[in-house]
Design a protein around this motif. Structure first.
Motif, PDB file in Angstrom:
ATOM      1  N   ALA A   5       0.957  -1.030   0.031  1.00 10.16           N
ATOM      2  CA  ALA A   5      -0.039  -0.053   0.043  1.00 10.16           C
ATOM      3  C   ALA A   5       1.004   1.244   0.040  1.00 10.16           C
ATOM      4  O   ALA A   5       1.711   1.186   0.827  1.00 10.16           O
ATOM      5  CB  ALA A   5      -1.032  -0.127   1.164  1.00 10.16           C
ATOM      6  N   LEU A  22      -3.238  -1.148   8.212  1.00 10.28           N
ATOM      7  CA  LEU A  22      -2.895  -1.994   7.037  1.00 10.28           C
ATOM      8  C   LEU A  22      -1.766  -2.777   7.365  1.00 10.28           C
ATOM      9  O   LEU A  22      -1.827  -3.894   7.174  1.00 10.28           O
ATOM     10  CB  LEU A  22      -2.577  -0.977   5.979  1.00 10.28           C
ATOM     11  CG  LEU A  22      -3.994  -0.276   5.293  1.00 10.28           C
ATOM     12  CD1 LEU A  22      -3.286   0.688   4.090  1.00 10.28           C
ATOM     13  CD2 LEU A  22      -4.738  -1.456   4.617  1.00 10.28           C
ATOM     14  N   GLN A  27      -0.029  -6.044   5.651  1.00 10.92           N
ATOM     15  CA  GLN A  27       0.427  -5.208   4.208  1.00 10.92           C
ATOM     16  C   GLN A  27       1.475  -4.585   4.292  1.00 10.92           C
ATOM     17  O   GLN A  27       2.001  -3.751   5.331  1.00 10.92           O
ATOM     18  CB  GLN A  27      -0.781  -4.391   3.831  1.00 10.92           C
ATOM     19  CG  GLN A  27      -0.665  -3.831   2.399  1.00 10.92           C
ATOM     20  CD  GLN A  27      -2.381  -3.982   1.804  1.00 10.92           C
ATOM     21  OE1 GLN A  27      -2.991  -3.579   2.531  1.00 10.92           O
ATOM     22  NE2 GLN A  27      -2.288  -3.791   0.386  1.00 10.92           N
ATOM     23  N   LEU A  83      -2.271  -1.241  -3.392  1.00  5.12           N
ATOM     24  CA  LEU A  83      -3.376  -0.433  -2.749  1.00  5.12           C
ATOM     25  C   LEU A  83      -2.989   1.312  -2.849  1.00  5.12           C
ATOM     26  O   LEU A  83      -1.877   1.555  -2.103  1.00  5.12           O
ATOM     27  CB  LEU A  83      -3.933  -0.713  -1.599  1.00  5.12           C
ATOM     28  CG  LEU A  83      -4.675   0.334  -0.607  1.00  5.12           C
ATOM     29  CD1 LEU A  83      -6.105   0.585  -1.346  1.00  5.12           C
ATOM     30  CD2 LEU A  83      -4.931  -0.497   0.697  1.00  5.12           C
TER      31      LEU A  83
END
Length: 275
Positions: A5, A22, A27, A83
């Motif tokens: 991300a 996140l 992530q 993302l």
């Protein structure tokens, strides 16, 4: 969502909270803002706590070629973004002629131009992989004209309409697009504006619940989310009023912020740190 991300405005506020939540999901992160020290500290802490890879990218998003520079740096590091969280942004409050053309120019560069440019930079890679997501942070100001926040409100209306349009373009091509439209949140945003009366509702949400609501909505492939019952009701009522009436009502509500005694704001481009 696995992968990496990219979070703009990640050094504080909603951006730092997105990074925290996140990372807790496992992530990897690319943290982008102007504050190198804050980013490095956050990246190190999240890496230790969650075992994720957290990289730092220092960039002033008010610069004309900011998105291109970010894209080039991502390519140089071999980073693919799964993302994109377009969170960086700031606002101005007061009579339009008193805010200054330079400050409003920087506001539009961060809130609109960089947001679109970064989306251009990462979307082709998402399409090539057949999956990805873009999460744009707008505001409840997106739903009606906002006198004394004229440029800020218009920029957030752009973000909302841009996100809704992209979602329709890409929803059948494996790309999720969500627009987050929060009301006032306890972040550095109001320090930049110079008065807490800019939160015309008088109430503030905490970053944690706002980000949790956004990530739940993204998981469910929602088009937009407005956390908080009062914000949700206001967002759905505003578009049903005649536009001129909505502007009249908003002007009366916003007068308190216009007339509030303001503290001196930081330099215009430092405002990018606010979520």
């Amino acid at each position: 969502m696995p992968g990496t991300a990219l979070i703009t405005g990640a050094s504080s506020g909603l951006g730092a909270e997105f990074a925290e939540q996140l990372a807790a999901r496992g992530q990897d992160l690319v943290l982008l803002a102007r504050s190198a020290d804050r980013l490095a500290e956050l990246a190190a802490r999240l890496g230790r706590a969650h075992g994720v890879r957290a990289e730092v990218l220092v960039q002033d998003l008010a610069e004309p070629d900011a998105a291109r520079r970010v894209g080039a740096e991502l390519a140089a590091r071999g980073l693919a973004v799964d993302l994109l969280v377009n969170n960086a942004g700031f606002g101005t409050c007061g009579r339009f002629e008193e805010n200054g053309a330079g400050r409003d120019h920087d506001q539009l560069m961060v809130n609109v131009v960089a947001l679109v440019g970064l989306t251009h930079e990462v979307l082709p890679g998402m399409l090539a992989r057949g999956a990805g997501a873009v999460l744009n942070v707008a505001s409840t100001a997106a739903f009606q004209p906002t006198p004394y926040f004229a440029v800020y409100g218009a920029s957030k209306t752009f973000v909302l309409d841009f996100g809704l349009a992209l979602r329709q373009e890409y929803r059948r091509r494996g790309i999720k697009v969500l627009t987050l439209c929060p009301g006032p949140v306890e972040t550095g945003f109001f320090e930049v504006i110079g008065t807490r009366k800019a939160a015309v509702t008088g109430s503030f949400a905490q970053p944690g619940p706002v980000v949790r609501a956004a990530l739940r909505a993204l998981d469910r492939d929602r088009a937009y989310v407005t956390p908080g019952l009062s914000n949700l009701v206001a967002a759905h009522l505003a578009p049903r009023r005649p536009r001129t009436l909505a502007a009249v009502v908003a002007e009366r509500i916003s007068r308190g912020a216009r007339d509030a005694e303001k503290t001196a704001p930081p330099a215009p481009r430092a405002a990018e740190r606010a979520a």
